[in-house]
Design an enzyme around this catalytic site. Sequence first.
Site, PDB file in Angstrom:
ATOM      1  CE1 TYR A 223      -3.685   2.553   0.916  1.00 21.66           C
ATOM      2  CE2 TYR A 223      -2.031   3.403   2.441  1.00 21.66           C
ATOM      3  CZ  TYR A 223      -3.227   3.553   1.766  1.00 21.66           C
ATOM      4  OH  TYR A 223      -3.960   4.696   1.923  1.00 21.66           O
TER       5      TYR A 223
ATOM      6  CB  SER B 287      -2.036   9.789   7.921  1.00 24.85           C
ATOM      7  OG  SER B 287      -1.125   9.797   6.918  1.00 24.85           O
ATOM      8  CG  LEU B 288       2.461   9.768  11.516  1.00 24.08           C
ATOM      9  CD1 LEU B 288       2.986   8.716  12.491  1.00 24.08           C
ATOM     10  CD2 LEU B 288       2.959  11.152  11.918  1.00 24.08           C
TER      11      LEU B 288
ATOM     12  CD  GLU C 125       5.262   8.788  20.628  1.00 27.07           C
ATOM     13  OE1 GLU C 125       4.067   8.647  20.360  1.00 27.07           O
ATOM     14  OE2 GLU C 125       5.689   9.644  21.428  1.00 27.07           O
TER      15      GLU C 125
ATOM     16  CE  LYS D  26       2.827   4.273  11.593  1.00 27.15           C
ATOM     17  NZ  LYS D  26       1.685   3.382  11.473  1.00 27.15           N
TER      18      LYS D  26
ATOM     19  CD  GLU E 293      -2.807   3.242  16.365  1.00 27.16           C
ATOM     20  OE1 GLU E 293      -2.916   4.494  16.406  1.00 27.16           O
ATOM     21  OE2 GLU E 293      -2.737   2.593  15.320  1.00 27.16           O
TER      22      GLU E 293
ATOM     23  CE  LYS F 114       4.520   1.560   8.203  1.00 27.06           C
ATOM     24  NZ  LYS F 114       3.633   1.765   7.227  1.00 27.06           N
TER      25      LYS F 114
HETATM   26  S1  IVH Z   1       1.224  10.319  15.950  1.00 31.38           S
HETATM   27  C1  IVH Z   1      -0.098  14.025  14.115  1.00 31.38           C
HETATM   28  N1  IVH Z   1       2.189   8.291  17.293  1.00 31.38           N
HETATM   29  O1  IVH Z   1       0.057   5.653  12.848  1.00 31.38           O
HETATM   30  C2  IVH Z   1       0.453  12.736  14.448  1.00 31.38           C
HETATM   31  N2  IVH Z   1       0.727   7.848  15.498  1.00 31.38           N
HETATM   32  O2  IVH Z   1       0.565   6.078  10.012  1.00 31.38           O
HETATM   33  C3  IVH Z   1      -0.556  11.703  14.588  1.00 31.38           C
HETATM   34  N3  IVH Z   1       0.233   5.466  15.199  1.00 31.38           N
HETATM   35  O3  IVH Z   1      -2.776   7.581  12.176  1.00 31.38           O
HETATM   36  C4  IVH Z   1      -0.047  10.377  14.758  1.00 31.38           C
HETATM   37  N4  IVH Z   1       1.454   4.727  16.860  1.00 31.38           N
HETATM   38  O4  IVH Z   1      -2.956   5.683  13.927  1.00 31.38           O
HETATM   39  C5  IVH Z   1       1.405   8.685  16.275  1.00 31.38           C
HETATM   40  N5  IVH Z   1       3.086   6.596  18.598  1.00 31.38           N
HETATM   41  C6  IVH Z   1       2.314   6.992  17.600  1.00 31.38           C
HETATM   42  C7  IVH Z   1       1.602   6.064  16.820  1.00 31.38           C
HETATM   43  C8  IVH Z   1       0.812   6.541  15.774  1.00 31.38           C
HETATM   44  C9  IVH Z   1       0.646   4.385  15.877  1.00 31.38           C
HETATM   45  C10 IVH Z   1      -0.656   5.423  14.032  1.00 31.38           C
HETATM   46  C11 IVH Z   1      -1.772   6.430  14.030  1.00 31.38           C
HETATM   47  C12 IVH Z   1      -1.574   7.224  12.769  1.00 31.38           C
HETATM   48  C13 IVH Z   1      -0.802   6.271  11.936  1.00 31.38           C
HETATM   49  C14 IVH Z   1      -0.028   6.975  10.859  1.00 31.38           C
END
Ligand code: IVH
Length: 710
Positions: free
Chosen positions: A49, A95-96, A129, A131, A188, A328
């Site tokens: 993806y 999202s990131l 931190e 993910k 999360e 990732k």
């Molecule tokens: S920060 C503005 N921190 O990853 C920043 N996201 O691919 C918002 N996620 O939508 C996200 N662990 O669902 C943040 N420690 C973490 C995370 C995290 C998982 C998820 C989250 C986000 C997605 C982006």
Amino acid sequence: MKTEDEFPELASLTAEEAAARLAELATEIDQHDKAYHQKDAPEISDAGYDRLRRLNTAIESKFPNLIRSDSPSQNVGAAPATGFGKVTHSRPMLSLDNAFDGEDVENFVGRVRRFLGLAEDEPVEIVAEPKIDGLSISLRYEDGKYVQAATRGDGAVGENVTANVATISEIPDTLGPGAPDVVEIRGEVYIRHDDFAALNRAREESDQAVFANPRNAAAGSLRQLDVTVTASRNLKMFAYAAGELSEPVGDSHSGWLEQLSDWGFSVNPQSKLCQSTTEVLDTYKAIGEGRAALPYDIDGVVYKVNRHDWQERLGMVSRAPRWAIAHKFPAEQAQTVLEKITIQVGRTGAITPVANLLPITVGGVVVSRATLHNEDELRRKDVREGDTVIIQRAGDVIPQIVRVVEEKRDPASTPFTFPTVCPCELQTPVIRQEGGVVARCSGELACPFQQVERIRHFVSRDAFDIDGLGEKQVKAFFDRKMIRTPVDIFDLEQNDSKALDPLRRWEGWGEKSVTKLFAAIDARRSIGFDRLIYGLGIRQIGQATARLLARQYGDFATWHNAMAAAAAERAATPDEMKKPELVGENYADLCNIDQIGISVADDLTAFFSEPHNLDILKGLEDRLEVEALEAPAANTAVTGKTVVFTGTLFTMTRGEAKAKAESLGAKVSGSVSKKTDYIVVGADAGSKAKKAQELGVTVLSEDEWQAMIA
Ligand code: IVH
């Protein structure tokens, strides 16, 4: 990695090709977003993806004037599924962007420095931190009290899951004194491995589909209209970000995490404040090394600029903050020995080479087979029997062979020879159409492999769904000539009663399992029209197209006649006159259905031109009752009620009863609870009927139910 290295084909892309590719990517990525966000059923790995999105961005940066308004770069995900109220996020849920290697991370820090105009020696503190691989959630507290929870949805509008989230014990009802009037906390929701395994075991025992991975289980568990189901799932949550705040809380991300922890939220213990890129990358390495031992899934490490004022200044670009990035983890890989390459013949004759591996665990799953896709792929990778190979499993997709470990190759090994004939006893030639990648057995209906696969497809879950007819049984019945076509399934009991060697005397079968199988077959003598169409296994006719045809033609006889007529029209027309209108009325009608088109119409008419298929249709028509597809009604006596069916029903199959009830707006459940409104009790009903009585649920006979919905 550099874009040119990843997508070398971009170098020669013309504007026309770019426009076409961007259109395709918009549709493709949208479908994946929907599968992921609305159905919790991703059809592609995360890596796959992400690659699509990167390709989209890469083409867009080369042809910025071709960016589409529906481009995936312009939004964050799919719109919310139905069934829950909608919540417009007061701050979008972002999202990131992703980083895949150290170079990407250094570039990220470099961009931050440049954007803020920092001096070379100015330290940039970054919090690293884990993910968490779950689903993101936004919690809202007003005057210190929990008032709302919403899923991300498309980033702007999510689903209202306030009641569901309230069942998660890790989430405090109130924030301590001194909290701002409005506080939104983002984090999360996830499920631990042990809870995931227990949940799937229970689902298996009660014949429910298992969740493919913990993330889907968490999402599926949260988005339950019945919150008692959510409550039973032991969901957890890590808090990590802020949404709307009526006043600022602290001046750094590390301070925010401490505040979250003081309010009673779980904050991931591995989060670390780092002083340099080197420290950040060391943390990535350490978290990665500890990953396998964690009781939950993580899929990378998120880096966030620590200072709030810098975050503020950095802001965001399209869908992601400039102050954060997700680094990732690579897809999980392992080394093993490829023992043998076998050839699989699919339902439509497609020949797929399959690698049979020395079993090995990759990411907690035992892998013993991997697909080699097709002849070209096999040659490109030059995979040979006896080779040591690197295999890769990303998410829940079919394991793949990444490459051969050349150093370990036996010098005496030889390249695999792709078969020129089908491995079946007929040994019919394998044919590959010019320009195509798929090689097919030309034996068509005579090829025993294809026949077996067609029967397997016919009885599979989304088609006739006949319990007790798995791969092994189908093969055994086929070899003993008891089931050679789907029609034979419905004559099985009768033929068995005359057999010299009846089924109950076969090894592995007993009186009970035989009775059960015959009952399962009987239950399908009445079948949904769309299931029947899908079950026929016609090339290109998946579930969605089957439903489309069922809806379009209404009933089986009408469809059958129209297809036969279209096939006759097609047969009478020379190939060069392929314009639908010129072929004939029935054929043109078929091609004109939205989403059908000439290629699908040709596969359908080809199916109806084959006398053997017509015999099967006739046989099925004589033996089955085909139910027409019904449109859901607006408001009925059972709208919104929860119904459980138990025991053997006589006027309808369980599936029909369920579909009918659902079409009338009822919810059908497999188990009885206080929430159950009605239980419809058939013959030989067991414990569920008893439990219903104890709970005071209204018990209905089949006739009473029929009268109620009449
Ligand atoms: S920060 C503005 N921190 O990853 C920043 N996201 O691919 C918002 N996620 O939508 C996200 N662990 O669902 C943040 N420690 C973490 C995370 C995290 C998982 C998820 C989250 C986000 C997605 C982006």
